[in-house]
Design a protein around this motif. Structure first.
Motif, short mmCIF file in Angstrom:
data_model
loop_
_atom_site.label_atom_id
_atom_site.label_comp_id
_atom_site.label_asym_id
_atom_site.label_seq_id
_atom_site.Cartn_x
_atom_site.Cartn_y
_atom_site.Cartn_z
N SER A 6 0.83 -1.21 0.00
CA SER A 6 0.00 0.00 0.00
C SER A 6 0.86 1.25 0.00
O SER A 6 0.62 2.20 -0.75
CB SER A 6 -0.90 0.03 1.24
OG SER A 6 -1.75 -1.08 1.26
N MET A 7 1.85 1.26 0.88
CA MET A 7 2.71 2.44 0.97
C MET A 7 3.44 2.70 -0.35
O MET A 7 3.55 3.84 -0.79
CB MET A 7 3.74 2.24 2.08
CG MET A 7 3.16 2.38 3.47
SD MET A 7 4.47 2.10 4.70
CE MET A 7 3.59 2.58 6.20
N LYS A 8 3.93 1.64 -0.94
CA LYS A 8 4.64 1.77 -2.22
C LYS A 8 3.73 2.41 -3.26
O LYS A 8 4.12 3.36 -3.96
CB LYS A 8 5.08 0.38 -2.69
CG LYS A 8 5.90 0.38 -3.95
CD LYS A 8 6.03 -1.03 -4.50
CE LYS A 8 4.68 -1.53 -5.01
NZ LYS A 8 4.74 -2.74 -5.83
N GLU A 9 2.48 1.92 -3.36
CA GLU A 9 1.55 2.48 -4.34
C GLU A 9 1.25 3.94 -4.05
O GLU A 9 1.14 4.77 -4.96
CB GLU A 9 0.25 1.66 -4.36
CG GLU A 9 0.46 0.24 -4.88
CD GLU A 9 -0.81 -0.61 -4.88
OE1 GLU A 9 -1.89 -0.07 -4.59
OE2 GLU A 9 -0.71 -1.82 -5.17
N ILE A 10 1.10 4.25 -2.78
CA ILE A 10 0.80 5.63 -2.39
C ILE A 10 1.97 6.55 -2.71
O ILE A 10 1.80 7.66 -3.21
CB ILE A 10 0.48 5.67 -0.88
CG1 ILE A 10 -0.88 5.02 -0.61
CG2 ILE A 10 0.50 7.09 -0.37
CD1 ILE A 10 -1.14 4.71 0.84
N LEU A 11 3.18 6.06 -2.44
CA LEU A 11 4.36 6.91 -2.64
C LEU A 11 4.61 7.19 -4.11
O LEU A 11 5.25 8.20 -4.46
CB LEU A 11 5.59 6.28 -1.99
CG LEU A 11 5.66 6.51 -0.48
CD1 LEU A 11 6.66 5.58 0.17
CD2 LEU A 11 6.01 7.96 -0.18
N GLU A 12 4.09 6.33 -4.97
CA GLU A 12 4.23 6.62 -6.40
C GLU A 12 3.48 7.89 -6.78
O GLU A 12 3.73 8.46 -7.84
CB GLU A 12 3.72 5.43 -7.23
CG GLU A 12 4.69 4.25 -7.19
CD GLU A 12 4.08 2.96 -7.72
OE1 GLU A 12 2.93 3.00 -8.18
OE2 GLU A 12 4.77 1.91 -7.66
N GLN A 13 2.57 8.32 -5.92
CA GLN A 13 1.83 9.55 -6.21
C GLN A 13 2.26 10.72 -5.33
O GLN A 13 1.53 11.68 -5.17
CB GLN A 13 0.33 9.30 -6.01
CG GLN A 13 -0.23 8.33 -7.02
CD GLN A 13 -1.46 7.61 -6.50
OE1 GLN A 13 -2.11 8.07 -5.57
NE2 GLN A 13 -1.77 6.47 -7.09
N SER A 14 3.46 10.64 -4.76
CA SER A 14 3.89 11.74 -3.90
C SER A 14 4.23 12.96 -4.76
O SER A 14 4.52 12.85 -5.94
CB SER A 14 5.09 11.31 -3.07
OG SER A 14 6.14 10.86 -3.90
#
Lengths: 316, 316, 316, 316, 316, 316
Positions: free
Chosen positions: A285-293
């Motif tokens: 989840s974190m990885k996917e979210i960080l792709e949109q930072s």
């Protein structure tokens, strides 16, 4: 006219083809006239669309989650492509498979299934090997595992996600066992990781989007998974003691009562499967979210983690 | 008379030697006369002891945590050895090292330190290699790490425990990174794992038992570890950005505010170190607890985990 | 054309000048044409603005938190003034200081700083007086304290707010000490109150709005304040025992782990500083909120306090 | 034989006199014979006592919380005085007042009552002055306030404690008001502080120890206090609006629903009284606890605060 | 023109009549011109309405919760009727009773009141019968009970709802008592159920909508109910012991401190009234929510229960 | 010598017979000699016992939960009977049934089973009647229900308790349905109540005390009950929809995730069964506790309810 994927759309392109309708709204302008705003999707992504002509009449012909046949063109608006439609109607007999309209896994499910089978092949305990064979021989179940999502939203929420997540949890269980040697029963950890989310093949249904089934909402994937496991163990003739331990691992894998496990992990093996599951879910989840930072490295506020996340240190 | 270890005591043995006094009580019998009940320990274990003669006078001469010189003999009582003493007094100038009276690690610290140095040697980021060198060159710090406990009670609560735990967390961080590939910055995970509990060398003191220091209780090992790290980074000339990330990993490794981290993990690397720490602490505690499970496989109630634990499936 | 403050705007006024852009939106009307809605601000307040001509092109030239040069006029709409703009662009080299665009303190910082210095002058403990001198002599720090906000939103969220809050907490600590006499060490309470939020000068940055710095978000003002304090104590040669107590007061001032203090107050002095801080924060927030209560005496729902607030009894 | 206070007992002293029996136990020795262990108290402290002769028969004659007439002598045991009794019986008609057997306030209640009246005298609001007069004129209530404890255990748990605590909360409310000027209605804060715990005169009863009354346990001092206040306001003819505000301050002074306030503070004045009450209770408890800290400055674990407390920095 | 109820509106109907204005908004179109969107209601339901002509001027004349006189016609839009208005103004002297504009109970209050009186008539304890008579003889109170709502929103939020809920709780208390026989004091359970929410007649006010009174928000219906009860008990001369038990049942009926009861149920009777109240509130809310479930049997997410609800098994 | 029940023991009676040993301790006197303290029980109650002769040797022969053969006499000590034993040994082949040594239900299980069958006979839905027949025809299950306890401690913790509790919950579900008429599906409520705790026949085992089984601790009675239900539904051919609803009621009957239900009640029927279960459990526990209240009406502190309980109002 050839079908165009969302990812390939160009400004000015004209199209007449089918999409999945994910969102549909019919707001009204000051003259009391409605217009349609839509989100349309295929397996490569999604795009906003608008329609002004006879919006109300056309809106009656379909609902969210329908496949829709549209006509219109792609225009650039505020730096993003959007579709301006003249026509939209329900696509009654779309010959395309449902997977054409869902986000897809980025990894190769065939290769993943091979790795999963290989990992299960390292299990030595005869009390478990028969059960493994029964499950792997259940072609329908294996296909459901291969096609299934691991969630409706958040992480692994696409066909193939269930397999990806299951395999990753098995790998983590494996390397954790390696660090603690004889303390842990590796066979149970690996098989428990394989089993833990199997019930999701009945909790979630894929058809123009991912949905919970009624039994998924009323019983949940732990209970549904237990029923699958019970049937397979009956066929494999699994011994009572082994059966009890596997059931416990499956039931306890959410780790806490308040996360929906009716029993918390009471064996080391149940604890390891729980923590491996939790770790893979969180990191993915974190990885996917960080792709949109943003450019400054920070994401928007994430309710799931109750925090803002930050892109970590760059690789040198 | 040669010194006898607790683990080697035989029924009927007479001894005159030094132990650590862990507990001391002076209950009174119905005639208003006190007698002494004691728990005495060395690095191999502990034993109960009783003393009736002039108990009150003899009790004045020492307190708990003192090394005491005793005379008496070992008797079998209810199936367990205990000591019946005739004499006890504070051992003023005991020539034995403090480690003679503390539980000891079962693994070889030298070998562990080698593995730790080897793991740090795989770090490639030049922003971190200078810092690693400064820390490894700090002989006093490395000796404290090698000798230190990781806790006062519960898991790794013995000299060498800090090194054991630190190394295990580094190994877990390493294999987790392997499972997620480029997603994680392995260098920061490994170095963060190395740093995470360093502050415990100032939080805990070993001297006839393991005690919290005053600054340990008022500031905690996160803050104390940050001061150690800051000093080393100043010497190594660590760049601001790298320094900020390492400080965050260290501060956030308890994972939650209510567990004493003033900031929760906001980078993937901080999250991985937190979860690896948590996993090693829990599994090690559970393993130690399960070694004391009953014949039926269950342990007594464990307040730490708020549950009873069960010995898992047997190896086939 | 002379610059006009928001507070002085009159209906019909035309203006060409710089504001801070706090919010920016580009909604779209039914013909697919976007228009701009904005909130513009200076130190006296904020005003809504709209722009229809070439909204999309003009919108590209700036983002939220930019200073913007606008042309337009003030119109009365639904009883409130708003700006109808014809032009907006980023103000590249605005000669005005950033404070022109931020809400301002209503009290005189010079007078407050004098009172703060006077209060510190009453400290008698020689272990603390050297430290006080080092801190007061740090012109850069004192200027940062004088200019700094105490928060990004909520109470004291404006330049000067940090000084206001710090002074108020010092005063409260002082009067609480007076009520309990010799029980409390007044010197530590007063100095602890002075120190408690100093780290905010590095946690928050002021530049066209108040923002968290990266280290503010990853480390927090407790840790950053501790670094400031450590440097000053090194320079002042503060004794270890005094240093430990001051560090504890600073670290513990949030009172609870879940509020971000890695240690809870364990001395009376740390407890007093915590409660004085909490009281000033709450009362100041409530006071600001109550200034916006309705005619019936009630405010809207306040998430911060999870309640509606009511204007209390009138002064007779 | 003259009566001797606990605080004045000397080794070897013989006594025949009355004490309050706080604890009574009848353990049994290995021959199945019981003996009595007791804690006896007067207003200066408490002392352990033992009795062996006809313990069972003598034990039948009294229970805990009885006044008992004893005969015996004081002996030194393990460095502390204890009483060895030969006789104990219920003291049926003890002419001494109950206060002879309870811990006593260390301050002068007369002087405190004067200060309380003086503080109330500074209230200017005519809506409150009539009410104040009615309450101060209620001699029975004032005597109950003067004699009452503020708690059964913990802080201010002795006759006079209610007055001490009430006055301290009034003083704190007063100085807090001074710090915030016109923002707070000082009159309501001071009167609210005076009223907040009045209901304790019916919640707690003093008679050979401090006990909860039945209505204290079923209704609580908030509700009981409200009834006292309602009666006084009816007599004083307090206006509805003032009455509502005072009732709210009283009901809300525990600050949170889970602490037993049916409404949380919604006015600034109710909030100030709540926080002043909380601060005085906490600081007084901590102060009493710290008086029993060890030589190393730390107290035992305090369940009330869920922590160990530490003696703070010494006065220079 | 005859008045038309919302429930009877037909497409194309023209109307000039009074409604209650529940919501009012004045959004703006792209030309900066506002228009009105409204929700209008009578006792049979509510309907959306729009007005474009001189919207701003007309909007000044009334606020939410006003009765408004409107002119316009009913049009079908997106399958639902809405009103397009040309005129709206405050209805200054509307001759219709307020109940014409509030949702109404579906049951007959007269019949319910009869049943309530009958149930109270089965009470045998003479300590309670006098009190019952005093309360039933208070015509104003009985009328308030008959007309009052039990809540501002959620369940029983309409005139008559208080009576419905009170009666239902009394019935449940009665049948629960029947199941446990002599264990429970049925008289106190039935009377306690009757009393439990009486304070709502002062907590809530009905006038063009249901509103909390100031004393309702600052004191709550438990405290207000206690004042009603105290007055009635004084008149009836209720004995102290009975009074204490009834007060406790009333105060404790929310069951938990965090739900606003200053004391939790400590007698069986207080517990039964609490659980009967809780059960009726929950079941009634769920029933109302389920009436709006979708075709698939599921409701939208319900924040009140933190879940989605599902229509249960069909009657065979 | 005839066997004597605990309830019939007289001072001076000599006995040689079998009891269940519930507690066993071997404390030591000041001469290092152990003696035995025991709690012995039969189905009428329990009694303390002591043994001094060769205590250590005799203690080796049995453990807690053993049936023991003892010789000794009853003596009066401190107003209570206790046994002074001369002999104790494990009773290897006790011919008495286990129920002779367990607390017994006070009601007639035969009559209760009749009432349960009668209640089930009122179910009309054909989807359920087949299932009811299958379950009632399962003689082994019905016997287990009749003999089983509903808990290991607390309420209904004796053979027959499961039947008592099940019937009471069915009765409550029935009368609640009567109060809400057509809103609830009474058939599902009654059958759900019948099913809700059936899994306890496998979770708890009775043999010289009540014990959890391994599968009871690792899987719990919800999961075990679901397996029983699944088997019966397969045999009865229950339709999928009915099966899903019954499974949900069973799984959800603990009401909250944190109480061990993997799903919370989402249908009215599941909610009713949950609340009826909760009510019966709480009232029965409270009733049992109140039977032990003191003369002043109050019980000791009850951890289960986190409060002291009070005997309610007396029947007039």
């Amino acid at each position: 006219m050839e079908r165009q994927y969302v990812i390939d759309l160009k400004e000015g392109a004209r199209l007449k083809q089918v999409f999945l309708c994910k969102h549909k709204n019919l707001p009204v302008d000051r003259n009391g006239r409605p217009y349609l705003t839509l989100t349309l999707a295929d397996r490569t992504g999604s795009v906003d669309a608008l329609l002004w002509e006879e919006a109300e009449r056309q809106a009656r012909g379909f609902t969210e989650s329908d496949l829709v046949h549209v006509a219109g063109k792609a225009v650039l608006f505020q730096g993003r492509l959007q579709l301006h439609l003249t026509e939209i109607r329900k696509a009654e007999d779309c010959p395309l498979p449902a997977t054409e309209f869902l986000a897809a896994s980025r990894v190769d499910p065939g290769q993943e299934l091979d790795e999963l089978v290989t990992l299960l092949g390292t299990v030595e305990d005869p009390a478990l090997t028969d059960l493994i064979r029964v499950l792997l021989d259940d072609a329908e179940l294996m296909e459901a595992l291969r096609q299934g999502p691991a969630a409706r939203t958040i992480h692994h929420a696409y066909p193939g996600g269930l397999l990806e997540h299951t395999l990753s949890v098995m790998r983590l269980a494996d390397v954790i066992c390696a660090n603690y040697g004889q303390v842990l029963n590796r066979d149970y950890c690996v098989v428990g990781a394989f089993l833990h989310d199997l019930g999701k093949v009945r909790e979630l249904a894929v058809s123009q989007g991912i949905h919970y089934t009624d039994e998924g909402r009323l019983l949940g994937h732990l209970t549904l998974g237990l029923q699958l496991l019970d049937r397979a163990m009956a066929e494999a003739g699994t011994a009572d003691d082994a059966a009890m331990h596997l059931r416990h691992i499956l039931l306890a894998h959410h780790g806490k009562l308040e996360h929906g496990s009716p029993k918390r992990p009471k064996t080391l093996e149940a604890f390891v499967v729980h923590r491996a599951d939790e770790l893979d879910s969180a990191l993915t989840s974190m990885k996917e979210i960080l792709e949109q930072s943003s450019a400054n490295g920070w994401t928007a506020y994430q309710a799931l983690f109750d925090r803002y996340l930050f892109r970590g240190p760059k690789k040198s």
